[in-house]
Each structure stands twice: as C-alpha cells, then as structure tokens.
Design an enzyme around this catalytic site. Sequence first.
Site, PDB file in Angstrom:
ATOM      1  N   ASP A 197      -0.256   9.169   0.546  1.00 32.29           N
ATOM      2  CA  ASP A 197       0.216  10.526   0.253  1.00 32.29           C
ATOM      3  C   ASP A 197       1.707  10.636  -0.088  1.00 32.29           C
ATOM      4  O   ASP A 197       2.540  10.009   0.569  1.00 32.29           O
ATOM      5  CB  ASP A 197       0.025  11.441   1.466  1.00 32.29           C
ATOM      6  CG  ASP A 197      -1.284  11.245   2.191  1.00 32.29           C
ATOM      7  OD1 ASP A 197      -2.137  10.515   1.697  1.00 32.29           O
ATOM      8  OD2 ASP A 197      -1.427  11.835   3.270  1.00 32.29           O
ATOM      9  N   ASP A 228     -11.183  16.033   3.744  1.00 30.14           N
ATOM     10  CA  ASP A 228     -11.361  14.708   4.328  1.00 30.14           C
ATOM     11  C   ASP A 228     -12.750  14.131   4.009  1.00 30.14           C
ATOM     12  O   ASP A 228     -12.881  12.957   3.646  1.00 30.14           O
ATOM     13  CB  ASP A 228     -11.177  14.884   5.848  1.00 30.14           C
ATOM     14  CG  ASP A 228     -11.123  13.579   6.598  1.00 30.14           C
ATOM     15  OD1 ASP A 228     -11.283  12.535   5.973  1.00 30.14           O
ATOM     16  OD2 ASP A 228     -10.926  13.624   7.817  1.00 30.14           O
ATOM     17  N   TRP A 281       0.814  -1.218   0.000  1.00 30.43           N
ATOM     18  CA  TRP A 281       0.000   0.000   0.000  1.00 30.43           C
ATOM     19  C   TRP A 281       0.846   1.265   0.000  1.00 30.43           C
ATOM     20  O   TRP A 281       1.829   1.368   0.729  1.00 30.43           O
ATOM     21  CB  TRP A 281      -0.885   0.008   1.243  1.00 30.43           C
ATOM     22  CG  TRP A 281      -1.546   1.329   1.482  1.00 30.43           C
ATOM     23  CD1 TRP A 281      -1.021   2.405   2.146  1.00 30.43           C
ATOM     24  CD2 TRP A 281      -2.832   1.740   1.028  1.00 30.43           C
ATOM     25  NE1 TRP A 281      -1.914   3.459   2.133  1.00 30.43           N
ATOM     26  CE2 TRP A 281      -3.027   3.075   1.459  1.00 30.43           C
ATOM     27  CE3 TRP A 281      -3.843   1.109   0.291  1.00 30.43           C
ATOM     28  CZ2 TRP A 281      -4.190   3.787   1.184  1.00 30.43           C
ATOM     29  CZ3 TRP A 281      -5.003   1.825   0.024  1.00 30.43           C
ATOM     30  CH2 TRP A 281      -5.163   3.147   0.471  1.00 30.43           C
ATOM     31  N   MET A 282       0.398   2.271  -0.767  1.00 25.30           N
ATOM     32  CA  MET A 282       1.003   3.611  -0.715  1.00 25.30           C
ATOM     33  C   MET A 282      -0.130   4.631  -0.670  1.00 25.30           C
ATOM     34  O   MET A 282      -1.174   4.432  -1.283  1.00 25.30           O
ATOM     35  CB  MET A 282       1.849   3.846  -1.973  1.00 25.30           C
ATOM     36  CG  MET A 282       2.319   5.293  -2.148  1.00 25.30           C
ATOM     37  SD  MET A 282       3.458   5.500  -3.529  1.00 25.30           S
ATOM     38  CE  MET A 282       2.372   5.216  -4.926  1.00 25.30           C
ATOM     39  N   GLN A 310       3.631   7.749   2.143  1.00 20.91           N
ATOM     40  CA  GLN A 310       2.941   6.944   3.148  1.00 20.91           C
ATOM     41  C   GLN A 310       2.891   5.498   2.638  1.00 20.91           C
ATOM     42  O   GLN A 310       2.382   5.237   1.531  1.00 20.91           O
ATOM     43  CB  GLN A 310       1.520   7.487   3.351  1.00 20.91           C
ATOM     44  CG  GLN A 310       1.478   8.910   3.881  1.00 20.91           C
ATOM     45  CD  GLN A 310       1.730   8.958   5.373  1.00 20.91           C
ATOM     46  OE1 GLN A 310       0.855   8.695   6.163  1.00 20.91           O
ATOM     47  NE2 GLN A 310       2.961   9.294   5.768  1.00 20.91           N
ATOM     48  N   ASP A 321      -0.610  17.135   9.270  1.00 23.46           N
ATOM     49  CA  ASP A 321      -0.002  17.378   7.962  1.00 23.46           C
ATOM     50  C   ASP A 321       0.667  18.751   7.837  1.00 23.46           C
ATOM     51  O   ASP A 321       0.213  19.618   7.055  1.00 23.46           O
ATOM     52  CB  ASP A 321      -1.034  17.176   6.838  1.00 23.46           C
ATOM     53  CG  ASP A 321      -1.769  15.843   6.969  1.00 23.46           C
ATOM     54  OD1 ASP A 321      -1.173  14.901   7.550  1.00 23.46           O
ATOM     55  OD2 ASP A 321      -2.918  15.746   6.520  1.00 23.46           O
TER      56      ASP A 321
HETATM   57  N1  DQQ Z   1      -2.962  10.543   5.094  1.00 24.74           N
HETATM   58  C1  DQQ Z   1      -2.099  10.551   6.244  1.00 24.74           C
HETATM   59  C2  DQQ Z   1      -2.560  11.701   7.070  1.00 24.74           C
HETATM   60  C3  DQQ Z   1      -3.275  12.557   6.101  1.00 24.74           C
HETATM   61  C4  DQQ Z   1      -3.964  11.562   5.241  1.00 24.74           C
HETATM   62  C5  DQQ Z   1      -2.199   9.221   6.927  1.00 24.74           C
HETATM   63  C6  DQQ Z   1      -4.404  12.098   3.907  1.00 24.74           C
HETATM   64  O1  DQQ Z   1      -1.482  12.378   7.681  1.00 24.74           O
HETATM   65  O2  DQQ Z   1      -4.163  13.445   6.717  1.00 24.74           O
HETATM   66  O3  DQQ Z   1      -1.785   8.182   6.076  1.00 24.74           O
HETATM   67  O4  DQQ Z   1      -4.581  11.051   2.993  1.00 24.74           O
END
Ligand code: DQQ
Length: 632
Positions: free
Chosen positions: A117, A328, A114-115, A133, A241
């Site tokens: 951000d 979000d 998985w990937m 990520q 973030d």
């Molecule tokens: N992804 C991260 C958070 C962010 C979110 C967690 C956005 O820090 O808010 O994987 O996709």
Amino acid sequence: MDTNLSSYTRLPDQPTAAPNRRPVKAIAGIFLSILLLSSLVAFILNNGPRDAPNNVPKSQVLPETWMPPSRGVEQGVSEKAFREYSGMDPEYNWTNTMLAWQRTAFHFQPQKNWMNDPNAPLFHMGWYHIWYQYNPDSAIWGNITWGHAVSTDLIHWLHLPIAMVPDHWFDSNGVWTGSATLLPDGQIVILYTGDTDDYVQVQNLAYPANLSDPLLLDLVKYEGNPIMVPPPGIGMKDFRDPTTAWVGPDGKWRVAIGSKVNTTGITLVYQTTNFTSYELLEGVMHAVPGTGMWECVDFYPVSTTGRNGLDTSVNGPGIKHVLKASLDDEKKDFYALGTYDTINDKWTPDDPELDVGVGLRVDYGKYYASKTFYDHNKQRRILWGWIGETDSEYDDLMKGWASVQTIPRTVVFDVKTGTNILQWPVEEVEELRRNSIEFNGVELAPGSIVPLNIRSATQLDITATFEVDKEALEGVLEVDVGYNCSTAGAGVRGALGPFGLIVLADHSLFELTPVYFYISKDVGGGYKTFFCADEIRSSLALEVNKKVHGGMVPVLDGEKLTMRLLVDHSIVESFAQGGRTVITSRIYPTKAVDGAARAFLFNNATGVSVTASLTVWEMKSAYIKPYPFDDI
Ligand code: DQQ
C-alpha cells in the site's frame, strides 16, 4: 508530429465497410503482411494463436500439490500472496532478460523487494513524499516497514532510507498502513496501524522530528502509543488503516478507521482535539452488509462545480463526499459518491444501489489499497494505488521484487454525468512524452486489425478516439443485454464490439493484450458501453493469472468514445471517457518484450465499421534512483 500513413489498411473483402477517407496514395502503402494479419484477426482473437503454447519449458516443474504459502492472514491482515494460482501448472522458465524487462520505466517501484500500500502521501517544502508498505528483506510480504521516496514532480523519484521499522511492542509485527494530516499551524501528524507483539491491531501516532527538513527523514513514534485500540465489539484483527483527519464544524478533528461486524463492512469515526486522545463517535459513519472487512478507507470532498481538488476538511454547498473502501474479501477498491452530515458524522450514498462495495470500482484491474491526498501545491486531489502481482511468488523471488504503484492520478467529480469521479494521470507524466505519431481517420472494417507502425512499443502514452458509424449502429438489430467484460473477452464478437487497441503483442499475435470498447444494445433500443482489458492471451506463462477486467463506462449523447493507455513494460493503465472507468493490467509477456513488442488497432465487431484517430507518444524513462546523499 508526423502522420504515419503506411501502417493503415482496411480489409478489401468487407463490402459493408464505409468508404475509406484516405487518399488513394495512402492505399498504395498497404503491406501484404498486414492483409494477412487482417484476415486472421477474428480467428486469433477467438481461438488464440495458431500453435498452442506447448513450448513452455518444464525445467522447473513443482510438485503437483504445491501451493504458495499464505501471507498476512495469520497476522490478521488480508492475503498478500497471489494464491489463485493453484501451483498445478509448470512454472515458466523465465530468462533474466524477460524478468529484467518487466521492471517499469516510469512507474514508482523500490529498487528491490516487496511493496504494497501507498502510505501518507503529502507535499512539503517543495517535495512530494510517498511512504509505502515495504519488506526490506524479501520479495514477499512480511516484516512490514515504511519505505520512503520523494519527488518534485510525482514522476521522478529519489529513494530515501526506511522511515519506520517494527521496533516497539505496539508495532513489532508490522508498521502497517496510515495517512498524514497537515495541520493549519504547519505540523504534520501521521497515524498508522501497528500490529502489536500479540497481533492486535492498534492505531499509533508518529510525526516528523524536524519540520524544517524538506526530506522529513526522521519520523518519531509517539511515546504514548497506541492512541487507539479496538473498541468493544470489534475484533482485535479488524481495526486498521486510519484516514487523513478532517475538522468538523465544532473545530474537532475526525479520523475514520475501517473495520467489520460479522460480514458487514463499516467505517468507525474517532474525534480528537490533540491527536493523542480520541473519542469513538456513536454508531458508524457508514456500513454495508455483506462487504466484509474494509481496509484502507479513504474519505474526501469533491467539488460539484469547480475543477480544483479540495482539502480534506472543506465542506458546504456544491460539495459531495467520496467514501472508498478496499474490500479485504475481494481485494478490490470500491467507492461511492454521497453526502456527509457533519453534525451527526454520517455519510449517505447518492444512490444506494451504487453503495460502497456493491457499485463503482476505483479501478477494474489489478489495483488495491488506494489513497488520496490534497496537493496544496497545485490545488488538486491526487490518488495513489498499489498494483500487485499475478504471477507466482516463486517468480517474484526470482525477479527480486514485487509490486508497482500507479502513476498518481488527479481525481475530480464528473460534472457531466454527476454519477462518478474522473481519474486522470497527473499532467507531469506528459513531460516524458517524445516522438509523437498521429494516425487520423483509420477505418476499421468488421474483423480487421491494423498494425501501428511505431518504433518501439514498450513505453507508450496513447490517446485514441473511436467513432462508430451512426447509421450502422442504429441499424443493428442484435440485442445484447447480458454482456459483461469478465465473462466475455476480445474474441467474443457482437454486432457492436469489441474494438480498440492491442498492446504488448508480438508480431504473430501469440501474445496480446486488447483494451477495447463493447457496445451492447438492449431491447428498448438503448445502449450500454463497456470498457474492458483482456489479459487472457497476455502471456505464454501458465502460472500467471489472466483475466478479462472491466466495467461499464458512461457515454453521453454526442460523445465520441475515447481511451488513453499508459504502457510501461509489464503495466498498462487504461482510462476511458476521460477517466470515468479505469483498468490497470499487470501482465507478463514472454515474447512481446523489448523490440518485439507491437501495438495494433482492431475491430472485432460483426456489424459496424469504426473510425479510429490516435496519437502515440514514446515515453522516456523517469529518473527513479537513490537520493544522492554522497554528492551533497
Ligand atoms: N495492508 C496493510 C494493512 C492494510 C493492508 C498491511 C491492505 O494495514 O489493511 O501491509 O493491503
């Protein structure tokens, strides 16, 4: 470059079509099969393939009540599983060939798992770095670490070892998204969100252990972490973030962080001189009621006079500031242009009706959590974005991977419109082009479809221009005010659209992804142009979410309609009018794969002929491999 005439045709039964500018010899090259296809286009785009896709294998039928589990929300972050799929449809019986084909050839993605951000992109000692990520254990979100890769040209990538793992109380539930800041003395500061052992979102500091290492292999977490915790009035799970920092006129650094108060999305700003202690500035930099939690805020200047990108701290005359938030609740990236007041640290949108979250999208397709950085190597600002999946989690586990990053894009202010940014694939991607074919002056009568006679259609870069017959355009009386990409599709015919390209189609058009313009005329005689991508018939797999994406695209007087498409197996990135409106599609063909994939031109308008000219390049694969430590 060679000109391919044989793939061109126009319908003989369209008396209103403008005269064909092609030489008579070219007409002789018309194929009977093309004529048959042409007469079917309106029917197919309106009604779908002739046979309903009832051949979907049902060997993996799941219980009717099955629903993919939620990922992320419990931990206080946005939903990471694709859950619009209800689990009611049978899962498609993918073959290994189909799944393997979905992996991209020139987009960045890890070797497996998985990937999400993109994190902390930067340029250092000849190398572009991207962290991201990453779940090292599975193709679903969880156990989030920072994956890492480097490139000398933003296209060919070398995978490096994982850079940060959740190994401290201040990030034991996830090393979440963050950004890098290059300080004038050469230091690199990385700020990221940690999900603590008791699920509180805090901001942490990390820095490269050895700045003379071009690969920046070791990141050290500051021992005094966390350096910011949720302030009073902000939820423990609504604080994340951090952006790249910028310097104010007082010489102090600022960092923005996304949050919300009730349903109002907000940007908090902290001030620091040393990156270890921070002061929250009064009020918020900006807030938009009703937009919910703002993730992955990005804040940067753009020049209103020059074409170069600007470093994040640059300000003064001839500069506007872009504020971007990833919503979000909607899983969409919105931005707005505005003015940054450096004294009070407030940002005001140029047009309140196009404020963050209610106006312009960065990308109208499957796209989220984008982040820019200033590339001092080439004086440009570069945008990364995460392309998620819209198949089922079950499919992702079968594939063994999930998600791709877009081709990095340059971002500039659109000096012609003054109302939007322009995004364009970095020039380096053009080095992958080979075997170009040009099609010039292809006449597309209403209701026609023209196959493009190209060798291979799964790795392409296409630039296309469409000219609408001006007299016919002006003569059209039909008024079409309510048009909207997402409620229509390529099969909904109007007087002035849709027309454009069809990619990732099989020869009999069971599967197809049209990317097109649609011009709508209002009562006063004005026009609006829409740019859309219709995924509804992109796959026979029922569990895949398929939508029509898109939005309006500004077209100025005297401009032709232009689009560019990057097709890379299961990804199509589409840019209209030089990047004013962009749509990324993540699609899952079952038939239009490998050598079976085709591309077409089409015009499904009822009232106008369109003339198309395009160049199609095949694209080589990029070199995206593990770093060859053993060979050094
Ligand atoms: N992804 C991260 C958070 C962010 C979110 C967690 C956005 O820090 O808010 O994987 O996709």
